[in-house]
Design a protein around this motif. Structure first.
Motif, PDB file in Angstrom:
ATOM      1  N   GLN A   1     -13.264  -9.608 -10.664  1.00  0.00           N
ATOM      2  CA  GLN A   1     -13.703  -8.398 -11.359  1.00  0.00           C
ATOM      3  C   GLN A   1     -13.714  -8.600 -12.869  1.00  0.00           C
ATOM      4  OE1 GLN A   1     -12.309  -4.575 -10.088  1.00  0.00           O
ATOM      5  NE2 GLN A   1     -11.994  -5.222  -7.968  1.00  0.00           N
TER       6      GLN A   1
ATOM      7  N   ASN B   1      -8.871  -2.861  -3.796  1.00  0.00           N
ATOM      8  CA  ASN B   1      -9.773  -3.495  -4.758  1.00  0.00           C
ATOM      9  C   ASN B   1      -9.964  -2.670  -6.027  1.00  0.00           C
ATOM     10  OD1 ASN B   1     -11.283  -6.057  -3.513  1.00  0.00           O
ATOM     11  ND2 ASN B   1     -10.881  -4.599  -1.869  1.00  0.00           N
TER      12      ASN B   1
ATOM     13  N   THR C   1      -8.899 -11.346  -6.738  1.00  0.00           N
ATOM     14  CA  THR C   1      -9.617 -10.084  -6.948  1.00  0.00           C
ATOM     15  C   THR C   1      -9.632  -9.714  -8.423  1.00  0.00           C
ATOM     16  OG1 THR C   1      -9.051  -9.307  -4.730  1.00  0.00           O
ATOM     17  CG2 THR C   1      -9.670  -7.632  -6.349  1.00  0.00           C
TER      18      THR C   1
ATOM     19  N   ALA D   1     -10.416  -7.751   3.612  1.00  0.00           N
ATOM     20  CA  ALA D   1     -10.563  -9.064   2.968  1.00  0.00           C
ATOM     21  C   ALA D   1     -11.046 -10.043   4.032  1.00  0.00           C
ATOM     22  CB  ALA D   1      -9.228  -9.521   2.382  1.00  0.00           C
TER      23      ALA D   1
ATOM     24  N   PRO E   1      -3.631  -5.879  -5.812  1.00  0.00           N
ATOM     25  CA  PRO E   1      -4.713  -6.830  -5.540  1.00  0.00           C
ATOM     26  C   PRO E   1      -4.304  -8.278  -5.840  1.00  0.00           C
ATOM     27  CG  PRO E   1      -5.549  -4.925  -6.720  1.00  0.00           C
ATOM     28  CD  PRO E   1      -4.051  -4.819  -6.746  1.00  0.00           C
TER      29      PRO E   1
END
Length: 433
Positions: free
Chosen positions: A208, A416, A204, A403, A200
């Motif tokens: 997160q 992801n 990303t 994406a 990732p």
């Protein structure tokens, strides 16, 4: 090709602190907080405040793929920086053990070999070719302009960001998938439904990380520690700042402009609350200095620290006496449990073939070929519509998603799936997102 593999087998066997409102005294120069401008009241109470016209985003359009196309035998081309010309001369190895900087590529190859044997045992017919991209005769330009990969059904590349554009364009032209297995860079790839990013992107990871912190510590004071020494660190800092700028209690600390001490930091942190600290420092040495300083703070100060994916290499995270009192979180897309059935299989096969204990890159090589071969065998060459099938992935529950750009244009496919590693007082737990 067989010659190269035999040679390889021979080699392997042989701020200033800048918070975003402090008192207007000396410490204001060191710790200044983001002051939000007051909203101007509407002098005409009967007239509503006009809102700026926001452009409507276009609808997201997923990519279209041709028919998958099944075959009796699938060809997979693997691109690795093996540097065989530096390891072997005149047919003789120059080292009893390969240099450390080449070990990752060699370990990845070893994992591929274990997976290939496992697939053969399952009667999955594969032809896999390994290209040493450090060889002038086998570099990216040669591979993407010549005929060596003309018959390929899938490309797995452990390549750097500067190699991605040519490979992604080649994959799109040939309508076969290119899986980038090492680099987290997208290399500004756009409108390419055949480019699959397994590692990732930094964006990303950070999004997160913030979501996790907000869920558990949303009401606590937030801090960003940064130094911006590299382009990656600048990118990480900018993403954190943009995402957290609306926080009511946010402080930004420029670690490159002031030597951090427990004395100066005690004036910044709140000893009555849990302080949530995001550190956008990728360099391992610099990150260790920051963590050691925070660990030396009085025990009345409590911290939840969120770091970068590069922190998996921090030496202190494998030492029980390091960073005592700190609660440290960082993300990783890969977590391999050697106690599972798949983990035990890889360990057994690796020890029997090469001796020793497999590294992470062995597991990554094994999983990449094993899972992707399953997708080819079950769903055909263009398996993209069924890429959510992770039933054969030995370890990772991949979440491959499109994406999109800010304008809702399709860019590429990206994994992801991230695991949150939480280290505290000499041990860690793996928390799935």
């Amino acid at each position: 090709m067989k010659k190269c593999l035999k040679i390889l087998f021979l080699v392997v066997a042989c701020s200033l602190l800048t918070p975003v409102a402090s008192p207007a005294q000396f410490w204001k120069k060191l710790f200044k907080k983001e002051v939000k401008k007051p909203v101007k009241k509407n002098p005409d109470k009967n007239k509503p405040v006009a809102k700026k016209d926001e452009p409507k985003l276009k609808k997201r359009v997923p990519p279209e793929y041709p028919a998958a196309g099944k075959k009796d035998v699938y060809r997979i081309d693997v691109l690795l920086p093996l540097n065989l010309n530096a390891l072997v001369q005149n047919g003789k190895p120059l080292y009893k053990k390969a240099p450390d900087h080449l070990q990752s590529a060699i370990n990845f190859y070893e994992g591929l070999g274990i997976a290939a044997q496992a697939m053969q045992n399952k009667d999955v017919k594969l032809e896999w070719y390994v290209h040493d991209i450090t060889d002038p005769a086998d570099n990216i330009a040669q591979l993407t302009t010549g005929k060596k990969m003309e018959q390929t059904d899938l490309i797995i590349g452990c390549v750097q960001s500067n190699d991605i554009p040519a490979l992604a364009a080649y994959a799109k032209k040939k309508k076969i998938n290119f899986v980038s297995a090492l680099s987290p860079a997208d290399a500004n790839t756009k409108d390419n439904p055949y480019f699959i990013l397994i590692q990732p992107t930094l964006k990303t990871h950070i999004s997160q990380l913030i979501a996790y912190a907000d869920k558990k510590y949303g009401k606590n004071p937030k801090y960003i520690f940064h130094n911006n020494n590299t382009s990656g660190e600048k990118e990480a800092y900018n993403q954190l700042r943009d995402a957290l700028i609306e926080e009511k209690d946010l402080s930004i600390v420029d670690c490159s402009r002031l030597k951090l001490t427990t004395d100066t930091l005690s004036r910044l942190f709140d000893s009555t609350k849990v302080n949530v600290v995001f550190v956008s420092v990728l360099d391992i040495g610099s990150a260790e200095q920051i963590l050691n300083t925070l660990a030396a703070m009085p025990r009345s100060y409590r911290f939840q620290i969120f770091g970068m994916p590069s922190w998996k290499s921090l030496r202190g995270l494998s030492q029980q006496s390091a960073y005592m009192g700190l609660s440290i979180h960082y993300t990783t897309p890969f977590y391999y449990d050697p106690t599972t059935a798949a983990g035990k299989y890889v360990t057994t096969q690796y020890t029997a073939t090469y001796g020793g204990t497999p590294s992470e890159m062995v597991y990554r090589g094994y999983e990449s070929l094993y899972w992707l071969s399953h997708l080819l065998e079950q769903h055909g060459v263009v398996f993209n519509k069924d890429i959510g099938d992770v039933s054969a992935a030995p370890f990772t529950r991949y979440e491959i998603e499109p994406a999109w750009s800010r304008e809702n244009d399709f860019l590429y496919l990206e994994n992801n799936k991230l695991y949150m590693l939480h280290y505290q007082n000499g041990g860690y737990v793996v928390e799935q997102q």
